[in-house]
Scaffold this active site. Sequence first.
Site, PDB file in Angstrom:
ATOM      1  N   CYS A   1      27.170  14.375  51.587  1.00 58.96           N
ATOM      2  CA  CYS A   1      27.851  14.910  50.400  1.00 58.96           C
ATOM      3  C   CYS A   1      26.888  15.792  49.601  1.00 58.96           C
ATOM      4  O   CYS A   1      27.308  16.805  49.023  1.00 58.96           O
ATOM      5  CB  CYS A   1      28.410  13.779  49.541  1.00 58.96           C
ATOM      6  SG  CYS A   1      29.922  13.041  50.218  1.00 58.96           S
TER       7      CYS A   1
ATOM      8  N   ASP B   1      21.370  20.126  63.126  1.00 60.94           N
ATOM      9  CA  ASP B   1      20.707  18.836  62.933  1.00 60.94           C
ATOM     10  C   ASP B   1      19.215  19.075  62.701  1.00 60.94           C
ATOM     11  O   ASP B   1      18.593  19.917  63.357  1.00 60.94           O
ATOM     12  CB  ASP B   1      20.921  17.936  64.157  1.00 60.94           C
ATOM     13  CG  ASP B   1      20.587  16.488  63.877  1.00 60.94           C
ATOM     14  OD1 ASP B   1      21.507  15.649  63.837  1.00 60.94           O
ATOM     15  OD2 ASP B   1      19.373  16.179  63.669  1.00 60.94           O
TER      16      ASP B   1
ATOM     17  N   HIS C   1      34.572  12.773  51.652  1.00 58.07           N
ATOM     18  CA  HIS C   1      33.733  11.671  52.130  1.00 58.07           C
ATOM     19  C   HIS C   1      34.567  10.637  52.890  1.00 58.07           C
ATOM     20  O   HIS C   1      35.441   9.982  52.321  1.00 58.07           O
ATOM     21  CB  HIS C   1      32.994  10.983  50.976  1.00 58.07           C
ATOM     22  CG  HIS C   1      32.113   9.869  51.471  1.00 58.07           C
ATOM     23  ND1 HIS C   1      30.835  10.096  51.957  1.00 58.07           N
ATOM     24  CD2 HIS C   1      32.339   8.539  51.617  1.00 58.07           C
ATOM     25  CE1 HIS C   1      30.319   8.949  52.359  1.00 58.07           C
ATOM     26  NE2 HIS C   1      31.207   7.992  52.164  1.00 58.07           N
TER      27      HIS C   1
ATOM     28  N   ASN D   1      28.798   8.473  66.304  1.00 61.43           N
ATOM     29  CA  ASN D   1      28.299   7.104  66.267  1.00 61.43           C
ATOM     30  C   ASN D   1      29.033   6.348  65.161  1.00 61.43           C
ATOM     31  O   ASN D   1      29.259   6.897  64.077  1.00 61.43           O
ATOM     32  CB  ASN D   1      26.790   7.099  65.999  1.00 61.43           C
ATOM     33  CG  ASN D   1      26.001   7.755  67.125  1.00 61.43           C
ATOM     34  OD1 ASN D   1      26.350   7.615  68.294  1.00 61.43           O
ATOM     35  ND2 ASN D   1      24.943   8.472  66.781  1.00 61.43           N
TER      36      ASN D   1
ATOM     37  N   GLY E   1      24.902   2.956  66.315  1.00 64.16           N
ATOM     38  CA  GLY E   1      23.729   3.778  65.995  1.00 64.16           C
ATOM     39  C   GLY E   1      23.956   4.765  64.870  1.00 64.16           C
ATOM     40  O   GLY E   1      23.222   5.742  64.738  1.00 64.16           O
TER      41      GLY E   1
ATOM     42  N   HIS F   1      30.428  12.133  61.125  1.00 61.36           N
ATOM     43  CA  HIS F   1      29.931  13.399  61.666  1.00 61.36           C
ATOM     44  C   HIS F   1      30.055  13.364  63.172  1.00 61.36           C
ATOM     45  O   HIS F   1      29.864  12.322  63.800  1.00 61.36           O
ATOM     46  CB  HIS F   1      28.477  13.655  61.252  1.00 61.36           C
ATOM     47  CG  HIS F   1      27.565  12.492  61.459  1.00 61.36           C
ATOM     48  ND1 HIS F   1      27.547  11.397  60.624  1.00 61.36           N
ATOM     49  CD2 HIS F   1      26.651  12.233  62.426  1.00 61.36           C
ATOM     50  CE1 HIS F   1      26.647  10.526  61.053  1.00 61.36           C
ATOM     51  NE2 HIS F   1      26.104  11.003  62.151  1.00 61.36           N
TER      52      HIS F   1
ATOM     53  N   HIS G   1      28.339  14.926  66.452  1.00 61.53           N
ATOM     54  CA  HIS G   1      27.200  15.651  67.005  1.00 61.53           C
ATOM     55  C   HIS G   1      27.742  16.559  68.101  1.00 61.53           C
ATOM     56  O   HIS G   1      28.441  16.082  69.003  1.00 61.53           O
ATOM     57  CB  HIS G   1      26.197  14.691  67.658  1.00 61.53           C
ATOM     58  CG  HIS G   1      25.568  13.697  66.730  1.00 61.53           C
ATOM     59  ND1 HIS G   1      24.288  13.838  66.250  1.00 61.53           N
ATOM     60  CD2 HIS G   1      26.033  12.534  66.209  1.00 61.53           C
ATOM     61  CE1 HIS G   1      23.988  12.803  65.475  1.00 61.53           C
ATOM     62  NE2 HIS G   1      25.034  11.990  65.434  1.00 61.53           N
TER      63      HIS G   1
HETATM   64  P1  AMP Z   1      23.687   9.335  63.149  1.00 60.67           P
HETATM   65  O1  AMP Z   1      22.507   8.553  63.677  1.00 60.67           O
HETATM   66  O2  AMP Z   1      24.802   9.477  64.152  1.00 60.67           O
HETATM   67  O3  AMP Z   1      24.164   8.809  61.816  1.00 60.67           O
HETATM   68  O4  AMP Z   1      23.166  10.814  62.938  1.00 60.67           O
HETATM   69  C1  AMP Z   1      22.597  11.260  61.749  1.00 60.67           C
HETATM   70  C2  AMP Z   1      21.989  12.598  62.054  1.00 60.67           C
HETATM   71  O5  AMP Z   1      21.723  13.261  60.843  1.00 60.67           O
HETATM   72  C3  AMP Z   1      20.667  12.529  62.828  1.00 60.67           C
HETATM   73  O6  AMP Z   1      20.798  13.243  64.063  1.00 60.67           O
HETATM   74  C4  AMP Z   1      19.658  13.206  61.891  1.00 60.67           C
HETATM   75  O7  AMP Z   1      18.701  13.976  62.567  1.00 60.67           O
HETATM   76  C5  AMP Z   1      20.579  14.059  61.031  1.00 60.67           C
HETATM   77  N1  AMP Z   1      20.065  14.414  59.713  1.00 60.67           N
HETATM   78  C6  AMP Z   1      19.540  13.588  58.781  1.00 60.67           C
HETATM   79  N2  AMP Z   1      19.221  14.275  57.658  1.00 60.67           N
HETATM   80  C7  AMP Z   1      19.562  15.558  57.898  1.00 60.67           C
HETATM   81  C8  AMP Z   1      19.483  16.770  57.130  1.00 60.67           C
HETATM   82  N3  AMP Z   1      18.992  16.789  55.879  1.00 60.67           N
HETATM   83  N4  AMP Z   1      19.921  17.926  57.693  1.00 60.67           N
HETATM   84  C9  AMP Z   1      20.403  17.926  58.950  1.00 60.67           C
HETATM   85  N5  AMP Z   1      20.530  16.814  59.717  1.00 60.67           N
HETATM   86  C10 AMP Z   1      20.101  15.657  59.207  1.00 60.67           C
END
Ligand code: AMP
Length: 108
Positions: free
Chosen positions: A5, A28, A44, A82, A88, A95, A97
């Site tokens: 957010c 990412d 959100h 995830n 995980g 989100h 990926h």
């Molecule tokens: P998850 O583990 O599925 O919740 O993925 C969270 C993702 O957010 C991870 O791949 C992190 O590398 C990514 N992440 C965390 N902080 C940031 C940020 N400020 N900008 C871009 N990606 C981020």
Amino acid sequence: MCLFCKIISGDIPNKTVLENENFLAFEDINPQAKIHVLIIPKVHIASFNEMTSNIMQEMTPFIQEVALTLGVKSDGYRLITNIGSNGGQEVGHIHFHLLAGEKLGSII
Ligand code: AMP
């Protein structure tokens, strides 16, 4: 306010790939493939468990447009969301990926 957010509000910077009124795609920070983009709704929603069919319906063409924008639509890509601690999930804002740009290893 959750991390994503804060990205949506502009409090935390991001490298935007594609954006519209309802969704944002950005790089990412810790890429796990040559191309690693996160795709989020601006509203959100904690995880896929709380996702609605209406938002998913709107998000589907946005994700496809992200793939087109990245130039990976025909060569292929992987989408992952995830969910919860066993899944995980580290950030509590749903989100997807999008991983691409190379031959990805098999995970299942
Ligand atoms: P998850 O583990 O599925 O919740 O993925 C969270 C993702 O957010 C991870 O791949 C992190 O590398 C990514 N992440 C965390 N902080 C940031 C940020 N400020 N900008 C871009 N990606 C981020």
